[in-house]
Structures are given as C-alpha cells and as structure tokens.
Design a protein around this motif. Structure first.
Motif, mmCIF file in Angstrom:
data_model
loop_
_atom_site.group_PDB
_atom_site.id
_atom_site.type_symbol
_atom_site.label_atom_id
_atom_site.label_comp_id
_atom_site.label_asym_id
_atom_site.label_seq_id
_atom_site.Cartn_x
_atom_site.Cartn_y
_atom_site.Cartn_z
ATOM 1 N N ASP A 155 0.852 -1.188 0.000
ATOM 2 C CA ASP A 155 0.000 0.000 0.000
ATOM 3 C C ASP A 155 0.889 1.238 0.000
ATOM 4 O O ASP A 155 1.686 1.436 0.923
ATOM 5 C CB ASP A 155 -0.892 -0.007 1.249
ATOM 6 N N ILE A 156 0.766 2.082 -1.039
ATOM 7 C CA ILE A 156 1.594 3.287 -1.121
ATOM 8 C C ILE A 156 0.755 4.549 -0.894
ATOM 9 O O ILE A 156 1.106 5.619 -1.358
ATOM 10 C CB ILE A 156 2.346 3.360 -2.470
ATOM 11 N N GLY A 157 -0.329 4.358 -0.165
ATOM 12 C CA GLY A 157 -1.175 5.504 0.155
ATOM 13 C C GLY A 157 -2.450 5.508 -0.646
ATOM 14 O O GLY A 157 -2.578 6.298 -1.587
ATOM 15 N N GLY A 158 -3.366 4.605 -0.298
ATOM 16 C CA GLY A 158 -4.636 4.514 -1.009
ATOM 17 C C GLY A 158 -4.568 3.721 -2.293
ATOM 18 O O GLY A 158 -5.542 3.659 -3.034
ATOM 19 N N PHE A 159 -3.431 3.115 -2.557
ATOM 20 C CA PHE A 159 -3.269 2.301 -3.765
ATOM 21 C C PHE A 159 -2.332 1.148 -3.450
ATOM 22 O O PHE A 159 -1.229 1.341 -2.940
ATOM 23 C CB PHE A 159 -2.695 3.140 -4.906
ATOM 24 N N VAL A 160 -2.789 -0.075 -3.748
ATOM 25 C CA VAL A 160 -1.958 -1.260 -3.533
ATOM 26 C C VAL A 160 -1.338 -1.648 -4.865
ATOM 27 O O VAL A 160 -2.052 -1.882 -5.851
ATOM 28 C CB VAL A 160 -2.784 -2.433 -2.961
ATOM 29 N N THR A 161 -0.031 -1.701 -4.895
ATOM 30 C CA THR A 161 0.676 -1.988 -6.144
ATOM 31 C C THR A 161 0.471 -3.433 -6.584
ATOM 32 O O THR A 161 0.208 -4.317 -5.772
ATOM 33 C CB THR A 161 2.184 -1.727 -5.982
ATOM 34 N N SER A 162 0.604 -3.657 -7.864
ATOM 35 C CA SER A 162 0.528 -5.013 -8.405
ATOM 36 C C SER A 162 1.832 -5.755 -8.111
ATOM 37 O O SER A 162 2.799 -5.169 -7.616
ATOM 38 C CB SER A 162 0.277 -4.974 -9.912
ATOM 39 N N LYS A 163 1.859 -7.022 -8.450
ATOM 40 C CA LYS A 163 3.051 -7.819 -8.186
ATOM 41 C C LYS A 163 4.243 -7.260 -8.966
ATOM 42 O O LYS A 163 4.107 -6.785 -10.089
ATOM 43 C CB LYS A 163 2.809 -9.276 -8.561
ATOM 44 N N ILE A 177 21.687 -2.518 -2.995
ATOM 45 C CA ILE A 177 21.423 -2.234 -4.396
ATOM 46 C C ILE A 177 20.464 -3.295 -4.901
ATOM 47 O O ILE A 177 20.719 -4.505 -4.754
ATOM 48 C CB ILE A 177 22.720 -2.229 -5.231
ATOM 49 N N VAL A 178 19.362 -2.867 -5.454
ATOM 50 C CA VAL A 178 18.296 -3.799 -5.822
ATOM 51 C C VAL A 178 17.726 -3.433 -7.184
ATOM 52 O O VAL A 178 17.676 -2.263 -7.557
ATOM 53 C CB VAL A 178 17.186 -3.793 -4.739
ATOM 54 N N GLU A 179 17.307 -4.444 -7.929
ATOM 55 C CA GLU A 179 16.624 -4.237 -9.205
ATOM 56 C C GLU A 179 15.155 -4.568 -9.006
ATOM 57 O O GLU A 179 14.815 -5.597 -8.425
ATOM 58 C CB GLU A 179 17.230 -5.143 -10.276
ATOM 59 N N ILE A 180 14.291 -3.684 -9.487
ATOM 60 C CA ILE A 180 12.849 -3.897 -9.352
ATOM 61 C C ILE A 180 12.165 -3.619 -10.680
ATOM 62 O O ILE A 180 12.527 -2.670 -11.379
ATOM 63 C CB ILE A 180 12.257 -3.014 -8.223
ATOM 64 N N GLN A 181 11.203 -4.453 -11.019
ATOM 65 C CA GLN A 181 10.443 -4.305 -12.255
ATOM 66 C C GLN A 181 8.968 -4.128 -11.928
ATOM 67 O O GLN A 181 8.381 -4.938 -11.211
ATOM 68 C CB GLN A 181 10.614 -5.533 -13.154
ATOM 69 N N ILE A 182 8.378 -3.062 -12.462
ATOM 70 C CA ILE A 182 6.948 -2.800 -12.276
ATOM 71 C C ILE A 182 6.361 -2.423 -13.633
ATOM 72 O O ILE A 182 7.087 -1.989 -14.533
ATOM 73 C CB ILE A 182 6.689 -1.666 -11.265
ATOM 74 N N TYR A 183 5.052 -2.592 -13.802
ATOM 75 C CA TYR A 183 4.433 -2.172 -15.057
ATOM 76 C C TYR A 183 3.477 -0.996 -14.861
ATOM 77 O O TYR A 183 2.984 -0.427 -15.821
ATOM 78 C CB TYR A 183 3.726 -3.321 -15.768
ATOM 79 N N GLU A 184 3.231 -0.633 -13.593
ATOM 80 C CA GLU A 184 2.391 0.530 -13.327
ATOM 81 C C GLU A 184 3.247 1.795 -13.381
ATOM 82 O O GLU A 184 4.479 1.726 -13.391
ATOM 83 C CB GLU A 184 1.745 0.398 -11.953
ATOM 84 N N GLY A 185 2.597 2.944 -13.397
ATOM 85 C CA GLY A 185 3.349 4.193 -13.499
ATOM 86 C C GLY A 185 2.826 5.273 -12.572
ATOM 87 O O GLY A 185 2.721 6.432 -12.961
ATOM 88 N N LYS A 186 2.509 4.914 -11.341
ATOM 89 C CA LYS A 186 2.048 5.915 -10.381
ATOM 90 C C LYS A 186 3.182 6.879 -10.035
ATOM 91 O O LYS A 186 4.357 6.521 -10.095
ATOM 92 C CB LYS A 186 1.542 5.235 -9.105
ATOM 93 N N ASN A 187 2.811 8.097 -9.674
ATOM 94 C CA ASN A 187 3.794 9.119 -9.354
ATOM 95 C C ASN A 187 4.717 8.661 -8.223
ATOM 96 O O ASN A 187 4.249 8.277 -7.154
ATOM 97 C CB ASN A 187 3.082 10.418 -8.956
ATOM 98 N N ARG A 188 6.027 8.669 -8.491
ATOM 99 C CA ARG A 188 7.052 8.294 -7.501
ATOM 100 C C ARG A 188 6.796 6.909 -6.918
ATOM 101 O O ARG A 188 7.078 6.639 -5.745
ATOM 102 C CB ARG A 188 7.133 9.352 -6.398
ATOM 103 N N MET A 193 7.131 2.608 -2.790
ATOM 104 C CA MET A 193 7.117 1.179 -2.465
ATOM 105 C C MET A 193 8.195 0.837 -1.451
ATOM 106 O O MET A 193 7.950 0.127 -0.468
ATOM 107 C CB MET A 193 7.309 0.351 -3.747
ATOM 108 N N PHE A 194 9.390 1.351 -1.667
ATOM 109 C CA PHE A 194 10.468 1.063 -0.715
ATOM 110 C C PHE A 194 10.222 1.758 0.624
ATOM 111 O O PHE A 194 10.522 1.194 1.682
ATOM 112 C CB PHE A 194 11.824 1.468 -1.299
ATOM 113 N N ALA A 195 9.655 2.958 0.565
ATOM 114 C CA ALA A 195 9.336 3.648 1.816
ATOM 115 C C ALA A 195 8.313 2.859 2.623
ATOM 116 O O ALA A 195 8.356 2.831 3.860
ATOM 117 C CB ALA A 195 8.808 5.052 1.527
ATOM 118 N N ALA A 196 7.404 2.178 1.930
ATOM 119 C CA ALA A 196 6.352 1.402 2.597
ATOM 120 C C ALA A 196 6.917 0.231 3.400
ATOM 121 O O ALA A 196 6.287 -0.228 4.354
ATOM 122 C CB ALA A 196 5.345 0.892 1.568
ATOM 123 N N VAL A 197 8.105 -0.243 3.004
ATOM 124 C CA VAL A 197 8.723 -1.356 3.757
ATOM 125 C C VAL A 197 9.879 -0.868 4.620
ATOM 126 O O VAL A 197 10.613 -1.667 5.208
ATOM 127 C CB VAL A 197 9.202 -2.487 2.812
#
Length: 236
Positions: A155-163, A177-188, A193-197
């Motif tokens: 949850d990044i603030g009213g929106f739960v990201t996809s896998k 150092i981490v590599e992350i792949q997402i297909y959504e494009g929400k602002n920041r 996502m990292f702040a949420a954890v």
C-alpha cells in the motif's frame, strides 16, 4: 475518417488525453468553426486547427528516441520554477517531442520521447503491462520478508501496487542495491514502495522499458530507436 483526438496525436501535437482537453476547452477548430465534440471524426478535406495553428498529421514524420535522463531535469515541456527540462537535451531535433511516461526530478535513466502521440498514449495506457526496470540504492538491509512484500504488492497511500519482480544485486551493511520491475506508473511509485517497507531510496535509475535497454548510452545523450525497437513498441 479518423477520431479527432487520434488525428491531433498523430500530428505530434499532444497525447490523445491532452487533445481531448484542447477540444473540450474550445481550442480546436474544424473548417474555421470551434468543435467541442470529443468523438468528432475528421474527414478527408477537413482543415484542423489547434490553438490557431493548422495541423496535418500526414505531413508529420514520426521520431522515436531514447534519452538517458540525468538528475536535475524534469520531463514536463516547461517548468514554472525555471528548472531544466528534458526538452533542453533534444533541442537539435526538428520535431516537437513529448515524453512517454515520466521520470521524477531526482531519477535518472531511460526516457522514451516521440512526436507520435498515438504510440505514446498506447504505451502509457494501464491495460498494456510493459515492465519498467529500475536499479535502486536503498538505505539499510532489504530482508526476505520485505522483498516478499514488495513482490506481492504494498500500500503506497490509497493504492496497492501489483506484483513486482525484485532482485537484490548487492547487500552492504548500510545500504542495498536492488533491481525492481513494475508495469504501473504511479507518481514516484518505486520510491513509495520502498518507503512502505522502511527503506528510503537514495539513488534511482531506470535501466529498461520492456525489451529496450539503456545499455551504454551516455548520461544526457540520446539515440534514435532502431526499426526493430519501434516495431516492438508498436506490437507491445
């Protein structure tokens, strides 16, 4: 016939969404008359004007480039704060380009730019699951539990990201150092996502969009996409 917003987009003037805004605001004329009908179909022989400028999508040569955006640039075409924009890096291209998606001020890496508004609209539409790959340096340790949360959605603030796909590249005592792949494009989104954890992003770079990779493209430089890359984007 062609839908008005598509006609404007293919002329390289704006995205379809922005074209609809122009129309709704009365900035579009067809054959000298203001048209506010979003579903208007442009017919052969119609003269289309946007903000007093006549446009012709057939005369517009499509341009597709990949830019390695440096830190300290914004992806908007202009900025009320006077900050540099990515447009400053492509001034030598004789076409009005706009960004496909966004990268925030403090994020570097791959940015696609084009005057093909139709393709830009397609690539940014939520139904197209094109993964964007980022390499981040985050504070602290990224535990297996945190990785699992990122992979399954947070949850990044009213929106739960996809896998997401997450891979630790290097683990140090104070940062990861981490590599992350997402297909959504929400602002920041990646930063949130990292702040949420509990891990603050210290550095962030986008290294790939789908099968297109930044490779050795120098920071602040751009290159034209190859015919194969353009075909891949059109078929994505």
């Amino acid at each position: 016939m062609m839908r008005l917003n598509k006609y404007i987009a293919q002329a390289g003037l704006a995205s379809r969404r922005k074209a609809d805004e122009f129309t709704a605001n009365g900035n579009v004329k067809i054959n000298g008359l203001v048209v506010k009908e979003l579903g208007y179909d442009v017919k052969d022989g119609d003269v289309v004007e946007v903000n007093g400028r006549r446009i012709d999508y057939a005369a517009q040569k499509p341009v597709y480039i990949m830019l390695n955006k440096p830190l300290g640039y914004i992806t908007s075409s202009n900025d009320e704060k006077g900050r540099p924009t990515v447009q400053d890096l492509v001034k030598d291209i004789d076409a009005r380009l706009f960004s496909v998606g966004r990268l925030d001020y403090n994020t570097s890496g791959m940015l696609l730019m084009t005057n093909d508004g139709d393709m830009a609209y397609k690539l940014t539409h939520p139904k197209h699951h094109i993964y964007k790959t980022y390499r981040a340096r985050v504070s602290g340790i990224l535990s297996n539990e945190k990785i699992a949360r990122l992979k399954n959605g947070v949850d990044i603030g009213g929106f739960v990201t996809s896998k997401a796909n997450v891979k630790v590249i290097k683990q140090a005592e104070r940062s990861t150092i981490v590599e992350i792949q997402i297909y959504e494009g929400k602002n920041r989104q990646v930063r949130k996502m990292f702040a949420a954890v509990g891990n603050k992003v210290q550095e962030l770079e986008r290294t790939a969009i789908g099968e297109l990779h930044l490779g050795r493209l120098m920071l602040g430089h751009y290159r034209k996409l190859t015919p194969k890359e353009i075909e891949y984007l059109k078929n994505s």
